[in-house]
Motif scaffolding. Structure first.
Motif, PDB file in Angstrom:
ATOM      1  N   ASP A 151      10.638 -40.753   3.193  1.00  0.00           N
ATOM      2  CA  ASP A 151      11.389 -41.399   4.279  1.00  0.00           C
ATOM      3  C   ASP A 151      10.743 -42.406   5.178  1.00  0.00           C
ATOM      4  O   ASP A 151      11.215 -42.515   6.352  1.00  0.00           O
ATOM      5  CB  ASP A 151      12.613 -40.601   4.522  1.00  0.00           C
ATOM      6  CG  ASP A 151      13.449 -39.655   3.566  1.00  0.00           C
ATOM      7  OD1 ASP A 151      13.652 -40.435   2.869  1.00  0.00           O
ATOM      8  OD2 ASP A 151      13.602 -38.798   3.966  1.00  0.00           O
ATOM      9  N   TYR A 152       9.234 -42.736   5.012  1.00  0.00           N
ATOM     10  CA  TYR A 152       8.517 -43.270   5.951  1.00  0.00           C
ATOM     11  C   TYR A 152       9.176 -44.654   6.429  1.00  0.00           C
ATOM     12  O   TYR A 152       9.332 -45.456   5.098  1.00  0.00           O
ATOM     13  CB  TYR A 152       7.027 -43.221   5.790  1.00  0.00           C
ATOM     14  CG  TYR A 152       6.180 -43.872   6.775  1.00  0.00           C
ATOM     15  CD1 TYR A 152       5.918 -43.083   7.988  1.00  0.00           C
ATOM     16  CD2 TYR A 152       5.649 -45.102   6.796  1.00  0.00           C
ATOM     17  CE1 TYR A 152       5.153 -43.461   8.965  1.00  0.00           C
ATOM     18  CE2 TYR A 152       4.831 -45.562   7.864  1.00  0.00           C
ATOM     19  CZ  TYR A 152       4.677 -44.601   8.711  1.00  0.00           C
ATOM     20  OH  TYR A 152       3.834 -45.311   9.927  1.00  0.00           O
ATOM     21  N   PRO A 153       9.303 -45.283   7.610  1.00  0.00           N
ATOM     22  CA  PRO A 153       9.986 -46.458   7.659  1.00  0.00           C
ATOM     23  C   PRO A 153       8.954 -47.748   7.401  1.00  0.00           C
ATOM     24  O   PRO A 153       9.554 -48.751   7.521  1.00  0.00           O
ATOM     25  CB  PRO A 153      10.536 -46.466   9.044  1.00  0.00           C
ATOM     26  CG  PRO A 153       9.472 -45.330   9.722  1.00  0.00           C
ATOM     27  CD  PRO A 153       9.307 -44.297   8.733  1.00  0.00           C
ATOM     28  N   GLY A 154       7.625 -47.232   7.474  1.00  0.00           N
ATOM     29  CA  GLY A 154       6.684 -48.646   7.232  1.00  0.00           C
ATOM     30  C   GLY A 154       6.535 -49.008   6.043  1.00  0.00           C
ATOM     31  O   GLY A 154       6.925 -48.555   5.076  1.00  0.00           O
ATOM     32  N   THR A 155       5.512 -49.920   5.562  1.00  0.00           N
ATOM     33  CA  THR A 155       5.051 -50.266   4.448  1.00  0.00           C
ATOM     34  C   THR A 155       3.716 -49.216   4.290  1.00  0.00           C
ATOM     35  O   THR A 155       2.886 -49.024   4.959  1.00  0.00           O
ATOM     36  CB  THR A 155       4.561 -51.815   4.553  1.00  0.00           C
ATOM     37  OG1 THR A 155       5.440 -52.626   4.955  1.00  0.00           O
ATOM     38  CG2 THR A 155       3.745 -52.181   3.338  1.00  0.00           C
ATOM     39  N   ILE A 156       3.845 -48.865   2.811  1.00  0.00           N
ATOM     40  CA  ILE A 156       2.829 -47.988   2.493  1.00  0.00           C
ATOM     41  C   ILE A 156       2.169 -48.644   1.298  1.00  0.00           C
ATOM     42  O   ILE A 156       2.794 -49.176   0.204  1.00  0.00           O
ATOM     43  CB  ILE A 156       3.395 -46.635   2.104  1.00  0.00           C
ATOM     44  CG1 ILE A 156       3.876 -46.061   3.089  1.00  0.00           C
ATOM     45  CG2 ILE A 156       2.217 -45.829   1.424  1.00  0.00           C
ATOM     46  CD1 ILE A 156       4.487 -44.532   2.864  1.00  0.00           C
TER      47      ILE A 156
END
Length: 651
Positions: free
Chosen positions: A208-213
């Motif tokens: 659920d990480y909110p940034g770009t990966i």
């Protein structure tokens, strides 16, 4: 957003990127894949502005305001400071804490209701607001949570960073990136230095990480769980697939099939036009039509298969069949100084077993592989090999098995193998040694190249038992698949330590978990192990919950007793069924062995050899009896292992 606009890059005469156009949207989850040497790491460095492009630009609107987290593949050196202090420094928390303390000191020495006091008070307010926004007061608790997820212990939290080994330093750097919560996260092989439990924790954290990966990885499972889009770097360009890695593999095959069909149609069309041109080239009445078709030929652009590479078959030599019990560990224990790694391990590996040793880092997997390979004596207990066992051991430190004075080709030719020169060259190519590379000195090879060469040497040996400690660490996805296929078709016994879950899942039929100095057995592949481990953890959690509910203690105790009785009945029935089946198998074995003795007596009788037909019949019958006996022996072994497992669970 990240915009690639006509991006081109070359190193000397080798093109890396050519007119790449690509848009990466916010909150993307991208798996960047491609064969070794296609430029995946270079692309990351280009995004970070660490390499100068030949042409084009990589635009990131508001770049200066964006937070970047870049995990390089190469090992890093860290400052000699306590672990928690280092994480505070990398996240920016330490600088804000210093600023707040300095402002507090200044404010304490200035009169209220002055312009200077108001100015400093505003700065103090801004600094504390920033500290709160970064969750500064809870930072240490969050840091410890992430560190524990990566396998660190309480004693490690105040140890100096430079004292950790290379793999643990990479974990520290990854921890600092996660705690900084960057807008754009670039992870180059993040699972290389993680055990399976840490990988699962990281997958859960990033879900659920909110940034770009954007992640480069050779881990099939990791890409399946993290990626929502696969970007393949091949032929100097980016090819996009909307889905995870499994979807990419299936979709790529579909695209290749469609391209092959289109290529065949194009070839047929070109041939037809060329035949027309050749037939009517010298007829004046057809001149206009011929010219028209010549122009059509000029307009054709050749269709090429994406990333077309030569397929290399890889297999182990057919070794001599070993006895049923390949190796037996009895009361095995080991320690280093005051540290006891494990104690009283008892297990047997049987012919044809493909067993994975798993567990958290430090649980003793590599130690156990060294003890089994007899390269290190145990502190207590014994390791006993069966007759006819021919073992080869691949260690993570297997560079010691290489002669640094040799070239790669000389080192391969020093192996007593039946392979031809061409077969050796094919294997070298599959392990990324091609052309003039094979004449390089072993001494100048990188650590990864030395490991691949040591693994290749093992593949040429005549063996029936392999002990492999992290064999896939330096293999790309394609080579890993070829190597995995060779192991699947290997007729001997395999004991393997690996963090590559997909590799294990499609290879092993048993999992031995090293945990808290003990060994736990699972008869199944890696997915079966994960499922059972989850069930055990859930049951343990339930029992803990019951212990803290005093009001319903009496009811819970009765319920627990009922469940235990039910479990005992179930175990009794399973044990009885297995014993009954084993008795039947033993009865069949006894009958067949009697018949076998009778036939062997006939073959030993000189008079019987006067009847050629009879001898032939007896020989064929004896062959069938031996084959049937082999099946019953296998069944008996499996039943015995299951009975031992029930007895262990019941104790």
């Amino acid at each position: 957003m990240i915009y690639f606009r006509n991006v081109s890059l070359s190193f000397l005469d080798k093109k890396i990127f050519e007119n790449i156009n690509w848009t990466i949207h916010p909150k993307s989850r991208i798996g960047l894949v491609g064969e070794n040497g296609t430029g995946k790491t270079t692309l990351f460095r280009a995004i970070m502005e660490q390499v100068h492009l030949d042409a084009g630009v990589i635009e990131i609107p508001g770049r200066k305001q964006k937070g970047f987290g870049y995990l390089p593949q190469d090992l890093v050196e860290l400052e000699p400071m306590p672990l928690i202090d280092y994480l505070k420094q990398k996240s920016g928390i330490a600088a804000i804490e210093v600023s707040i303390r300095e402002l507090e000191q200044k404010l304490s020495g200035i009169k209220h209701n002055t312009a200077e006091y108001s100015e400093l008070a505003q700065k103090y307010s801004d600094a504390t607001a920033q500290f709160n926004a970064m969750d500064g007061y809870a930072f240490e608790a969050r840091a410890k949570q992430v560190l524990k997820g990566f396998g660190f212990k309480e004693d490690d939290f105040h140890q100096h960073c430079d004292l950790f080994s290379g793999g643990w330093k990479m974990r520290i750097l990854l921890t600092s990136i996660l705690l900084a919560k960057p807008d754009i996260m670039l992870l180059d092989e993040p699972t290389n230095h993680l055990d399976t439990e840490s990988m699962e924790w990281l997958e859960s954290y990033l879900k659920d990480y909110p940034g770009t990966i954007i992640v480069i990885s050779h881990d099939h499972f990791f890409l399946d769980k993290i990626a929502m889009q696969i970007a393949e770097l091949s032929s100097c360009d980016i090819h996009l697939y909307k889905g995870n890695y499994s979807y990419y593999l299936a979709e790529k095959e579909k695209r290749q099939a469609a391209l092959r069909k289109e290529m065949e149609l194009q070839k047929a069309q070109i041939k037809k036009i060329e035949e027309f041109v050749e037939r009517f080239r010298y007829k004046a009445t057809k001149a206009a039509q011929v010219q028209s078709r010549v122009k059509m030929l000029e307009k054709f652009s050749e269709i090429q298969l994406e990333g077309k590479t030569k397929s290399v078959a890889m297999k182990f030599p057919e070794g001599k069949k070993s006895v049923k019990e390949v190796v037996k560990a009895t009361d095995l224990g080991h320690r280093y100084g005051d540290l006891t790694v494990f104690n009283d391990l008892n297990f047997t590996l049987f012919r044809g077993d493909k067993v994975a040793f798993v567990g958290v880092n430090g649980s003793g997997k590599s130690t156990l592989s060294r003890l089994l390979s007899l390269t290190e004596p145990p502190a207590c207990g014994s390791v006993q090999y069966g007759d006819g066992v021919n073992m080869a051991f691949f260690s993570q430190e297997s560079s010691q098995n290489l002669n640094y004075q040799n070239s790669i080709w000389e080192e391969i030719n020093a192996v007593p193998a039946h392979a031809s020169d061409q077969e050796k060259r094919n294997l070298l190519g599959a392990f990324l040694f091609s052309g003039d590379d094979i004449h390089k000195s072993v001494a100048v090879l990188s650590g990864g190249e030395k490991s691949r060469l040591a693994l290749l040497k093992i593949m040429l040996l005549d063996t029936n038992f392999l002990i492999l400690d992290e064999p896939t660490n330096h293999l790309d996805l394609k080579t890993k698949d070829i190597f995995q296929n060779a192991l699947i078709h290997y007729h001997g016994t395999v004991a393997i330590v690996s963090h590559d879950r997909y590799f294990l899942d499609h290879l092993v039929n048993k999992v031995f978990e090293l945990k808290d100095g003990e060994i736990h057995y699972y008869n199944g592949n890696y997915s079966y192990f994960i499922e059972k481990r989850g069930q055990i953890a859930a049951l343990s959690e339930k029992e803990k919950t019951e212990e803290v509910l005093p009001k319903s203690e009496g009811f819970k105790t009765r319920e627990k007793k009922r469940l235990e009785a039910q479990e005992r009945n179930k175990t009794y029935k399973e044990r009885s069924a297995l014993k009954k089946e084993m008795a039947e198998v033993e009865k069949n074995i006894a009958a067949l062995e009697t018949k076998k003795s009778e036939y062997e007596a006939v073959l030993c009788d000189p008079q019987a050899h006067k009847d050629a037909v009879k001898i032939k019949t007896v020989t064929l019958e004896l062959r069938d009896i031996n084959a049937e006996l082999e099946k019953f022996y296998d069944t008996w072994t499996e039943l015995n292992v299951n009975l031992e497992q029930i007895a262990k669970n019941d104790s």
